[in-house]
Write a protein that holds these residues in place. Structure first.
Motif: not given
Ligand code: FES
Ligand SMILES: [Fe+2]
Length: 390
Positions: A184, A188-189, A265, A268
């Motif tokens: 991540v 992206s989190l 995600l 990922w």
């Protein structure tokens, strides 16, 4: 460690090699004075998770407590979250006792009606100079506002630094983000959002906060405490996360995303979605990072023998918010509830055992308990100035 270890000091025995070390002494789990020391020496100097941003809508003020300290979380109309000591500057009344919306934009004390804005500024002091005199020449409102506590919002977790002199929050978080950078990025989190339904749970446990942390740090108990989890994610497929300055934990290489929503995600790697990690960011933020969802469990110490575990789930995009994923969110939450409930008897049993003088900190598996000892050493290092002076 360069300092010579005093073998007579129970606290210092945590610094021996794991084969001969003992854990923190019973007093650290059973005494009121130890609880107070934990607050001053373990929690105050660092970053403590006190709750979730999603508990505090815009224009609301929400009172919370941390280890007996009355605190107030606010979120203004511009979505800025702040944390204050929840006490009126005048005669020390606890300012807010119930969570609620503040339509006026002012937080008003119920005693003599002094009023503060969302930035903590003192805006109203009715009759301070006598009847119908709302000012006094010798009183300066500018220096009598609410006392703000440095805070940070990350993954909807509200962290505070009570002592105001910790490293910046981003620095505190950096080692963990570095570890997770293969999966991540900070950007992206942001794809993860708090679940709008079936996203929260709370468990009360009759144990010192440290035992809840220690239990989360190890997978050793998996075969006996979590037989269902162990059947599809066995101990042999768990691994230790390398121990950082301020975190440790375990990971699984056989995580299986629950059916019902299959997004992951964006950063990922597709071939790594079986990896999942469960670190503790010391002292009290426990995380579960999976390709398809994230959880935080924050351990809130209530007394030396009581704690509350608050959990929040986050999902990707509409999986977090849309009604059509409601059942999915529910099943993920209930799965975790089952796992976390299975741990309660163990954590409470360790608390009971610490009433016995026959137990002196216990011993460690040189292989399976390395994280537990890492945490004990981290705590002991913070307590040592106090113990040295005793
Ligand atoms: S104590 Fe709050 S206004 Fe007097
Ligand atoms: Fe467990």
């Amino acid at each position: 460690m360069n300092k010579k270890i005093d073998l007579e000091s129970p606290l210092q025995r945590v610094h021996l090699p794991i084969e001969s070390a003992n854990g923190l002494p019973n007093e650290c789990y059973t005494e009121r004075s130890a609880f107070d020391r934990d607050r001053e020496l373990v929690f105050a100097p660092g970053w403590t998770c006190i709750g979730f941003g999603s508990d505090v809508p815009a224009d609301w003020a929400v009172p919370v407590e941390l280890m007996g300290l009355p605190l107030l979380i606010t979120r203004d109309k511009n979505e800025t979250v702040r944390v204050f000591h929840n006490v009126c500057s005048h005669r020390g009344m606890q300012l807010v006792t119930e969570a609620g919306r503040l339509g006026t934009g002012l937080i008003r004390c119920k005693y003599h009606s002094w009023a503060y804005d969302f930035e903590g500024n003192l805006r109203g002091t009715p009759m301070i100079g006598g009847v119908d005199q709302n000012e006094h020449k010798d009183f300066d409102p500018a220096v009598n506002g609410l006392r703000e506590i440095p805070s940070a919002l990350w993954m909807d977790n509200i962290f505070i630094n009570l002592s105001s002199d910790a490293q910046p929050f981003d620095e505190f978080l950096a080692p963990l983000m570095q570890r997770w950078s293969k999966w991540v990025t900070p950007e992206s989190l942001l794809e993860l959002q708090p679940a709008t339904t079936h996203g929260k749970m709370e468990l009360s446990v009759n144990s010192n906060w440290k035992l809840a942390i220690e239990n989360f740090l190890e997978a050793y108990h998996l075969p006996w405490v979590h037989p269902t989890l162990n059947s599809y994610s066995p101990l042999s497929e768990h691994y230790d996360i390398e121990r950082g300055e301020n975190f440790a934990g375990q990971g699984s290489s056989n995580y299986q995303s629950p059916a019902g929503a299959n997004s992951t995600l964006s950063t990922w790697p597709a071939e790594q979605t079986r990896f999942a990690e469960y670190p503790v960011l010391y002292p009290n933020a426990l995380f579960g990072l999976q390709a398809d969802h994230f959880f935080t469990m924050t351990i809130l110490p209530i007394s030396e023998t009581q704690s509350v575990e608050r959990v929040q789930l986050m999902f990707l995009g509409e999986v977090a918010t849309d009604d059509k994923y409601s059942e999915h969110r529910k099943s993920v939450l209930e799965n975790w509830r089952e796992v976390f409930l299975e741990d309660v008897f163990a954590v409470e049993g360790m608390q009971q055992g610490r009433r016995s003088p026959a137990y002196q900190g216990g011993v460690f598996s040189p292989v399976m308990d390395q994280h537990t000892l890492h945490f004990h050493r981290w705590v002991a290092k913070r307590l040592e100035p106090a113990s040295d002076s005793e």
